[in-house]
Write an enzyme that holds these catalytic residues in place. Structure first.
Site, PDB file in Angstrom:
ATOM      1  N   HIS A  12      29.794 -59.862 -83.522  1.00  0.00           N
ATOM      2  CA  HIS A  12      30.909 -60.157 -83.576  1.00  0.00           C
ATOM      3  C   HIS A  12      32.507 -60.191 -83.357  1.00  0.00           C
ATOM      4  O   HIS A  12      33.483 -60.004 -84.574  1.00  0.00           O
ATOM      5  CB  HIS A  12      31.144 -59.522 -85.306  1.00  0.00           C
ATOM      6  CG  HIS A  12      29.811 -60.314 -86.031  1.00  0.00           C
ATOM      7  ND1 HIS A  12      28.605 -60.044 -85.778  1.00  0.00           N
ATOM      8  CD2 HIS A  12      29.619 -61.508 -87.497  1.00  0.00           C
ATOM      9  CE1 HIS A  12      27.857 -60.348 -87.167  1.00  0.00           C
ATOM     10  NE2 HIS A  12      28.716 -61.433 -87.601  1.00  0.00           N
ATOM     11  N   ASN A  13      32.313 -59.171 -82.286  1.00  0.00           N
ATOM     12  CA  ASN A  13      33.663 -58.078 -81.140  1.00  0.00           C
ATOM     13  C   ASN A  13      33.754 -59.607 -80.794  1.00  0.00           C
ATOM     14  O   ASN A  13      32.653 -59.748 -79.082  1.00  0.00           O
ATOM     15  CB  ASN A  13      33.150 -57.152 -80.750  1.00  0.00           C
ATOM     16  CG  ASN A  13      34.016 -56.512 -80.438  1.00  0.00           C
ATOM     17  OD1 ASN A  13      35.535 -57.417 -79.146  1.00  0.00           O
ATOM     18  ND2 ASN A  13      33.894 -55.293 -80.100  1.00  0.00           N
ATOM     19  N   LYS A  16      34.242 -58.442 -76.938  1.00  0.00           N
ATOM     20  CA  LYS A  16      32.752 -58.157 -76.059  1.00  0.00           C
ATOM     21  C   LYS A  16      32.198 -59.457 -75.902  1.00  0.00           C
ATOM     22  O   LYS A  16      31.979 -59.918 -74.794  1.00  0.00           O
ATOM     23  CB  LYS A  16      32.235 -57.575 -77.085  1.00  0.00           C
ATOM     24  CG  LYS A  16      30.918 -56.931 -76.518  1.00  0.00           C
ATOM     25  CD  LYS A  16      29.619 -56.085 -77.576  1.00  0.00           C
ATOM     26  CE  LYS A  16      30.215 -54.925 -77.546  1.00  0.00           C
ATOM     27  NZ  LYS A  16      29.385 -54.357 -78.640  1.00  0.00           N
ATOM     28  N   ASP A  78      24.135 -52.711 -76.586  1.00  0.00           N
ATOM     29  CA  ASP A  78      24.690 -51.485 -77.529  1.00  0.00           C
ATOM     30  C   ASP A  78      24.804 -50.289 -76.118  1.00  0.00           C
ATOM     31  O   ASP A  78      24.778 -49.811 -74.993  1.00  0.00           O
ATOM     32  CB  ASP A  78      23.550 -50.799 -78.027  1.00  0.00           C
ATOM     33  CG  ASP A  78      24.638 -49.778 -79.616  1.00  0.00           C
ATOM     34  OD1 ASP A  78      24.507 -50.284 -80.923  1.00  0.00           O
ATOM     35  OD2 ASP A  78      23.731 -48.471 -79.341  1.00  0.00           O
ATOM     36  N   PHE A 168      39.020 -53.259 -74.489  1.00  0.00           N
ATOM     37  CA  PHE A 168      38.607 -52.438 -75.408  1.00  0.00           C
ATOM     38  C   PHE A 168      38.149 -51.363 -75.476  1.00  0.00           C
ATOM     39  O   PHE A 168      37.765 -50.762 -74.805  1.00  0.00           O
ATOM     40  CB  PHE A 168      38.360 -53.516 -76.495  1.00  0.00           C
ATOM     41  CG  PHE A 168      36.560 -54.024 -76.072  1.00  0.00           C
ATOM     42  CD1 PHE A 168      35.804 -53.320 -76.768  1.00  0.00           C
ATOM     43  CD2 PHE A 168      36.168 -54.907 -74.964  1.00  0.00           C
ATOM     44  CE1 PHE A 168      34.374 -53.692 -75.779  1.00  0.00           C
ATOM     45  CE2 PHE A 168      35.331 -55.316 -74.077  1.00  0.00           C
ATOM     46  CZ  PHE A 168      34.351 -54.256 -75.028  1.00  0.00           C
ATOM     47  N   GLY A 169      38.167 -50.915 -76.543  1.00  0.00           N
ATOM     48  CA  GLY A 169      37.290 -49.557 -77.384  1.00  0.00           C
ATOM     49  C   GLY A 169      38.021 -47.829 -75.934  1.00  0.00           C
ATOM     50  O   GLY A 169      39.461 -47.646 -76.176  1.00  0.00           O
ATOM     51  N   LYS A 199      36.555 -55.044 -63.566  1.00  0.00           N
ATOM     52  CA  LYS A 199      35.084 -53.863 -64.004  1.00  0.00           C
ATOM     53  C   LYS A 199      33.952 -54.648 -64.338  1.00  0.00           C
ATOM     54  O   LYS A 199      33.214 -53.618 -64.058  1.00  0.00           O
ATOM     55  CB  LYS A 199      36.330 -54.045 -65.433  1.00  0.00           C
ATOM     56  CG  LYS A 199      35.594 -53.543 -66.596  1.00  0.00           C
ATOM     57  CD  LYS A 199      36.129 -53.312 -67.935  1.00  0.00           C
ATOM     58  CE  LYS A 199      35.064 -52.715 -69.075  1.00  0.00           C
ATOM     59  NZ  LYS A 199      35.835 -53.281 -70.558  1.00  0.00           N
TER      60      LYS A 199
END
Length: 228
Positions: A12-13, A16, A78, A168-169, A199
């Site tokens: 749901h991100n 990502k 994950d 992000f993160g 990246k």
């Protein structure tokens, strides 16, 4: 050309999802027109409870749930940050390290505070990603009722202040060991200072997906044989 096959990405991100689409399009320049990626959020699928104790287990939980509820092949990952001096933490708890799932800024600030007294030479770590592909047991695919995982890592170190606006993160505080060519004559870039292409070329997620893409194409579009 036939109708595109849908593959649900169990996330749901949206940050990502953009990254995954960019990576997958790079690996599937031709097949990409025959594979349509949709997110679990677009399909209204709920987030499963991640009860696994490893990245691989949680990726399979997410992909398996999405495949069962949608009836479509499902791809999930994950991932998290593993810090050597912290005994491999935050690890699978990376996204909720501060106690609030998905609060990137709070997670980042807590980690920096925890590492405040750690000398620069001992701030090594790595991002780890497990990618999982699950094909539901329904007609129409070369392989049915099957699952597979692949992993990738991006080693580097954690700096003391955030730099960069991309990603992000924990990207703004992580300096990958492998750097793009343009960084050779300047200060090493954080993941958040790199372009998406830079990246993706070195990232843990890019490596895991590169390993799983031939399997996805074979299982969804082909004859079911796993190719290296």
């Amino acid at each position: 050309m036939g109708q595109a096959r849908k593959v649900v990405v169990a996330t749901h991100n949206e940050g990502k999802m953009r990254e995954l689409r960019s990576i997958l399009n790079g690996f599937l320049p031709h097949e990409g027109q025959r594979i349509e990626l949709v997110s679990a959020g677009q399909l209204g699928l709920p987030d499963p409870v991640e009860t696994g104790t490893t990245f691989q287990q949680n990726a399979l939980i997410k992909a398996g749930r999405a495949a069962r509820e949608s009836g479509l092949p499902a791809l999930a990952d994950d991932s998290g940050l593993v810090v050597d001096v912290m005994g491999a933490a935050p690890g699978i708890l990376s996204a909720r390290w501060s106690g609030r799932h998905g609060d990137d800024q709070a997670n980042l600030e807590l980690l920096l505070n925890q590492l405040n007294d750690i000398p620069d030479g001992h701030r090594g770590g790595r991002f780890v990603c497990a990618a999982a592909l699950v094909i539901p047991d329904v007609p129409g695919y070369a392989v049915r009722g099957s699952q597979v995982t692949r992993t990738g890592e991006m080693p580097g170190s954690i700096i003391r202040q955030a730099r960069g606006e991309n990603g992000f993160g924990y990207d703004p505080i992580f300096v990958p060991r492998d750097q793009p060519r343009r960084a050779r004559d300047q200060e090493p870039l954080t993941s958040a200072e790199m372009t998406s292409d830079e990246k993706n070329a070195i990232s843990h997620r890019g490596k895991a997906l590169a390993a799983i893409m031939p399997i996805l194409v074979s299982w969804v579009l082909g004859d079911g044989r796993v190719r290296s």
